[in-house]
Scaffold this active site. Structure first.
Site, PDB file in Angstrom:
ATOM      1  N   ARG A 164      10.084  -0.093  -5.691  1.00 39.41           N
ATOM      2  CA  ARG A 164       9.347  -0.945  -5.569  1.00 39.41           C
ATOM      3  C   ARG A 164       8.288  -0.512  -4.479  1.00 39.41           C
ATOM      4  O   ARG A 164       8.924  -0.464  -3.237  1.00 39.41           O
ATOM      5  CB  ARG A 164       9.730  -2.606  -5.015  1.00 39.41           C
ATOM      6  N   ASP A 446      14.175 -10.929   5.280  1.00 41.16           N
ATOM      7  CA  ASP A 446      13.314  -9.663   5.145  1.00 41.16           C
ATOM      8  C   ASP A 446      11.927 -10.362   5.228  1.00 41.16           C
ATOM      9  O   ASP A 446      11.587 -11.549   5.926  1.00 41.16           O
ATOM     10  CB  ASP A 446      13.645  -8.974   3.714  1.00 41.16           C
TER      11      ASP A 446
HETATM   12  C1  LIG Z   1      12.906 -11.390  -0.679  1.00 45.65           C
HETATM   13  C2  LIG Z   1      13.358 -10.192  -1.032  1.00 45.65           C
HETATM   14  O1  LIG Z   1      12.429  -9.151  -1.345  1.00 45.65           O
HETATM   15  S1  LIG Z   1      14.974  -9.695  -1.581  1.00 45.65           S
HETATM   16  C3  LIG Z   1      15.019  -8.026  -1.673  1.00 45.65           C
HETATM   17  C4  LIG Z   1      14.824  -7.470  -0.221  1.00 45.65           C
HETATM   18  N1  LIG Z   1      16.014  -7.587   0.581  1.00 45.65           N
HETATM   19  C5  LIG Z   1      16.939  -6.683   0.221  1.00 45.65           C
HETATM   20  O2  LIG Z   1      16.988  -5.757  -0.306  1.00 45.65           O
HETATM   21  C6  LIG Z   1      18.338  -7.222   0.933  1.00 45.65           C
HETATM   22  C7  LIG Z   1      19.178  -5.830   1.320  1.00 45.65           C
HETATM   23  N2  LIG Z   1      20.368  -5.980   2.072  1.00 45.65           N
HETATM   24  C8  LIG Z   1      20.354  -5.773   3.442  1.00 45.65           C
HETATM   25  O3  LIG Z   1      19.605  -4.878   3.747  1.00 45.65           O
HETATM   26  C9  LIG Z   1      21.972  -5.815   3.989  1.00 45.65           C
HETATM   27  O4  LIG Z   1      22.658  -6.196   3.176  1.00 45.65           O
HETATM   28  C10 LIG Z   1      21.741  -7.024   5.075  1.00 45.65           C
HETATM   29  C11 LIG Z   1      20.626  -6.454   6.098  1.00 45.65           C
HETATM   30  C12 LIG Z   1      21.338  -8.293   4.472  1.00 45.65           C
HETATM   31  C13 LIG Z   1      23.185  -6.978   5.529  1.00 45.65           C
HETATM   32  O5  LIG Z   1      23.462  -6.093   6.357  1.00 45.65           O
HETATM   33  P1  LIG Z   1      24.768  -5.838   6.919  1.00 45.65           P
HETATM   34  O6  LIG Z   1      25.229  -6.869   7.762  1.00 45.65           O
HETATM   35  O7  LIG Z   1      24.646  -4.478   7.895  1.00 45.65           O
HETATM   36  O8  LIG Z   1      25.938  -5.364   5.959  1.00 45.65           O
HETATM   37  P2  LIG Z   1      27.473  -5.072   6.157  1.00 45.65           P
HETATM   38  O9  LIG Z   1      27.772  -4.649   7.351  1.00 45.65           O
HETATM   39  O10 LIG Z   1      28.293  -6.251   5.378  1.00 45.65           O
HETATM   40  O11 LIG Z   1      27.558  -3.668   4.937  1.00 45.65           O
HETATM   41  C14 LIG Z   1      28.572  -3.129   4.579  1.00 45.65           C
HETATM   42  C15 LIG Z   1      28.246  -2.101   3.715  1.00 45.65           C
HETATM   43  O12 LIG Z   1      27.568  -2.380   2.563  1.00 45.65           O
HETATM   44  C16 LIG Z   1      26.200  -1.635   2.814  1.00 45.65           C
HETATM   45  N3  LIG Z   1      25.363  -2.312   2.410  1.00 45.65           N
HETATM   46  C17 LIG Z   1      25.001  -3.815   2.369  1.00 45.65           C
HETATM   47  N4  LIG Z   1      23.894  -3.992   1.760  1.00 45.65           N
HETATM   48  C18 LIG Z   1      23.573  -3.087   1.040  1.00 45.65           C
HETATM   49  C19 LIG Z   1      22.573  -3.032   0.070  1.00 45.65           C
HETATM   50  N5  LIG Z   1      21.603  -4.183  -0.192  1.00 45.65           N
HETATM   51  N6  LIG Z   1      22.256  -1.643  -0.726  1.00 45.65           N
HETATM   52  C20 LIG Z   1      23.367  -0.677  -0.464  1.00 45.65           C
HETATM   53  N7  LIG Z   1      24.354  -0.977   0.491  1.00 45.65           N
HETATM   54  C21 LIG Z   1      24.497  -2.135   1.181  1.00 45.65           C
HETATM   55  C22 LIG Z   1      26.199  -1.026   4.165  1.00 45.65           C
HETATM   56  O13 LIG Z   1      25.452  -0.092   4.192  1.00 45.65           O
HETATM   57  C23 LIG Z   1      27.533  -1.019   4.648  1.00 45.65           C
HETATM   58  O14 LIG Z   1      27.915   0.326   4.063  1.00 45.65           O
HETATM   59  P3  LIG Z   1      29.248   1.074   4.789  1.00 45.65           P
HETATM   60  O15 LIG Z   1      30.338   0.226   4.744  1.00 45.65           O
HETATM   61  O16 LIG Z   1      29.363   2.312   4.024  1.00 45.65           O
HETATM   62  O17 LIG Z   1      28.711   1.445   6.228  1.00 45.65           O
HETATM   63  O1  LIG Z   2      10.657 -10.194  -3.297  1.00 46.70           O
HETATM   64  C1  LIG Z   2      11.441 -11.372  -3.633  1.00 46.70           C
HETATM   65  C2  LIG Z   2      11.050 -12.338  -3.101  1.00 46.70           C
HETATM   66  O2  LIG Z   2      11.543 -13.247  -3.191  1.00 46.70           O
HETATM   67  O3  LIG Z   2      10.062 -12.573  -2.150  1.00 46.70           O
HETATM   68 MG   LIG Z   3       8.794 -10.598  -1.977  1.00 45.62          MG
END
Ligand SMILES: CC(=O)SCCNC(=O)CCNC(=O)[C@H](O)C(C)(C)COP(=O)(O)OP(=O)(O)OC[C@H]1O[C@@H](n2cnc3c(N)ncnc32)[C@H](O)[C@@H]1OP(=O)(O)O
Ligand SMILES: O=CC(=O)O
Ligand SMILES: [Mg+2]
Length: 528
Positions: A164, A446
């Site tokens: 993206r 986010d």
């Molecule tokens: C509205 C929209 O646009 S939605 C799309 C955009 N949003 C996203 O992509 C959300 C992505 N998610 C994240 O960034 C995270 O999951 C968060 C910030 C929400 C939570 O993060 P944390 O609380 O740090 O997660 P947590 O501590 O439970 O993570 C555990 C493990 O999972 C991994 N992890 C968590 N989320 C993700 C993810 N989305 N992708 C890959 N790995 C992940 C962490 O890196 C961590 O790895 P490790 O055990 O090797 O150290």
């Molecule tokens: O990118 C996704 C959203 O819900 O915004």
């Molecule tokens: Mg969006």
């Protein structure tokens, strides 16, 4: 510092750290310059159209399906066939382009992985370029990392990558072409294409994208034209690139058929980007005296306007043989509290079950701990079919009025107001420090979710309906008084980072100023 060889007319003012020159190569930058020169004027014209449209909406105009494109909506056409690598997308994990998360997301067991230069990424120069390095290494399977005593590398079987790039509104301020900032989206896209498209094709997939925050089919046409030129420049067959468009603005909801049509040679469907969609509704009707949504937590996928949007998206996609991908529940695993965690997981399950039963072909998750659960819900409905595109929803009839049926309006509570202020400050502070996705109060936050929070505060102050359930009108003075209290709560959680003081100041300015900032990331970008 490493010196780059730049195309004539290009300047780069970001630091060139180790490894950056391997991404910012002369030929890759030549593609960036070529696309920027060819399409920047149109990008600016389309952004100007947004401003004009917003003025008309502010003056009371209501959107409707376009009369001039009725022949497209009524026509019998389909998008080009979907490549095998994109046929099965029951679960798509998303996340910022940070190295550890890239590896974890590829390994998560999801069918696909949307790597994000957008909502979940703070676009500091370093994130943009190291993100490209991480993706290049991951595609070639050479990526690895040692962190906190753990070794990270890719499994044999990984998710299909979808990238993206940034939306049309965002510039890349570190790169100037002919003295002007270029489009962040074109920068992300061109660098990725240049370095990876052929490698991905050689490995059995291809260059696949998610396109965010578009407001019209003409904006989709711009992306399509960029794809055509890029494929020519790189010697790729036309139609190689595939893109899923996020329908995440209220105006795009009126042009779903048209957007698919513009991209029909390059389309891989639509996604219901629910969080930006809610934000867009608030933004576009911010001056409407009849518009006012309840506390953020009450505006869910079962709200009338959200339900109509989700069903129309599904019906539109399947009619055109296109995948319909569901959005993201912001719930994430809750550590150290099994009871709360079970409630959160139940919420994700319900969300995925609703999408799957409606007919969606897959949906997003925020965290690897949600992949299995989401997969189970889709598998219950799909069985061993890769998707359910054949499920037509002719029973669905959504009118303009349905899309504009903005409910619930109540309750608006002090807790909801404080929540918005708290999340706004917390998120802005993290973003300024270079982190675009943060767990706050056990939810994924986010740029899109934070936009809802800050937009609601602005709108509640101004709307006559912005009244708390105890009868008090939401006012600027009330918000200004709460900001230091919420800032103190944030600091108690995260420590005394200076970015949170700045965030609080910016939040106050944004929510109390007479004008509404089009995107919170625009003023914030000038701060990083
Ligand atoms: C509205 C929209 O646009 S939605 C799309 C955009 N949003 C996203 O992509 C959300 C992505 N998610 C994240 O960034 C995270 O999951 C968060 C910030 C929400 C939570 O993060 P944390 O609380 O740090 O997660 P947590 O501590 O439970 O993570 C555990 C493990 O999972 C991994 N992890 C968590 N989320 C993700 C993810 N989305 N992708 C890959 N790995 C992940 C962490 O890196 C961590 O790895 P490790 O055990 O090797 O150290
Ligand atoms: O990118 C996704 C959203 O819900 O915004
Ligand atoms: Mg969006």
């Amino acid at each position: 510092m490493t010196q780059l060889t730049l195309p004539a007319g290009m300047e780069i003012n970001g630091a060139i750290e180790t490894g950056y020159a391997e991404i910012l190569t002369p030929d890759a930058l030549a593609l960036v310059a070529k696309l920027s020169r060819a399409f920047e004027v149109r990008r600016q014209e389309l952004l100007a159209v947004r401003v004009e449209r917003a003025k008309r909406l502010d003056a009371g105009e209501r959107p409707d399906f376009l009369p001039e494109t009725a022949h497209i909506r009524n026509g019998d056409w389909k998008i080009a066939p979907i490549p095998a690598a994109l046929e099965c997308r029951r679960v798509e994990i998303t996340g910022p382009v940070e190295r550890k998360m890239v590896i974890n997301a590829f390994n998560s067991g999801a069918d696909s992985y949307m790597t994000d230069f957008e909502d979940s990424n703070s676009p500091v120069w370093d994130n943009q370029i190291t993100g490209q390095i991480n993706l290049r290494d991951a595609i070639r399977k050479t990526i690895s990392l040692e962190q906190n005593g753990k070794s990270y590398k890719l499994n044999d079987k990984v998710a299909t990558l979808v990238v993206r790039p940034r939306g049309w509104h965002l510039d890349e301020k570190h790169v100037l072409v002919d003295g002007k900032r270029i489009s962040g989206g074109i920068f992300d896209f061109a660098l990725f294409m240049f370095h990876n498209a052929k490698e991905q094709l050689a490995r059995g997939a291809g260059p696949y994208f998610y396109l965010p925050k578009m407001e019209s089919h003409l904006e989709a046409r711009l992306w399509n034209d960029i794809f055509v030129m890029t494929q020519n420049e790189l010697g790729l067959p036309q139609g190689t690139i595939k893109a899923t468009v996020l329908i995440e603005t209220i105006l795009a909801a009126f042009e779903m058929d048209e957007i698919l049509y513009e991209l029909r040679e390059h389309s891989s469907g639509l996604n219901a980007g629910r969080w930006d969609y809610i934000f867009s509704c608030i933004k576009k009707f911010k001056l409407d005296k009849d518009f006012c949504l309840a506390d953020r937590a009450k505006v869910t996928m079962t709200a009338p306007f959200m339900r109509s949007y989700a069903l129309l998206l599904l019906k539109t996609c399947h009619k055109r043989n296109a995948p319909a991908i569901g959005g993201m529940a912001a719930l994430i695993p809750i550590k150290n509290d099994p009871a709360k965690n079970e409630i959160a997981m139940g919420g994700v399950r319900t969300d995925k079950a609703r999408d799957a039963t409606d007919g969606y072909d897959g949906g997003w998750v925020a965290h690897p701990g949600l992949v299995e659960l989401a997969m189970t819900e889709f598998t219950k409905v799909l069985g061993d079919k890769p998707n359910q595109i054949s499920k037509q929803r002719e029973d669905v009839n959504v009118s303009a009025a349905d899309l504009l049926d903005f409910k619930p309006e109540a309750p608006i509570t002090e807790a909801g107001l404080r929540y918005n202020i708290n999340v706004g400050i917390h998120y802005l502070g993290a973003w300024l420090a270079g982190n675009g996705c943060v767990p706050i109060h056990n939810l994924m936050e986010d740029a899109a979710t934070a936009e809802i929070s800050r937009a609601q505060v602005w709108q509640w102050i101004r709307s006559t309906k912005g009244v708390l359930e105890d009868g008090r009108k939401v006012t600027a003075e009330m918000v200004v008084a709460m900001i230091p209290e919420e800032l103190a709560k944030v600091k108690a959680l995260v420590g005394d980072g200076a970015t949170y003081d700045r965030a609080a100041r910016i939040f106050e300015e944004m929510s109390t100023s007479a004008s509404f900032a089009e995107f919170l990331t625009l003023p914030l970008y000038e701060e990083i």
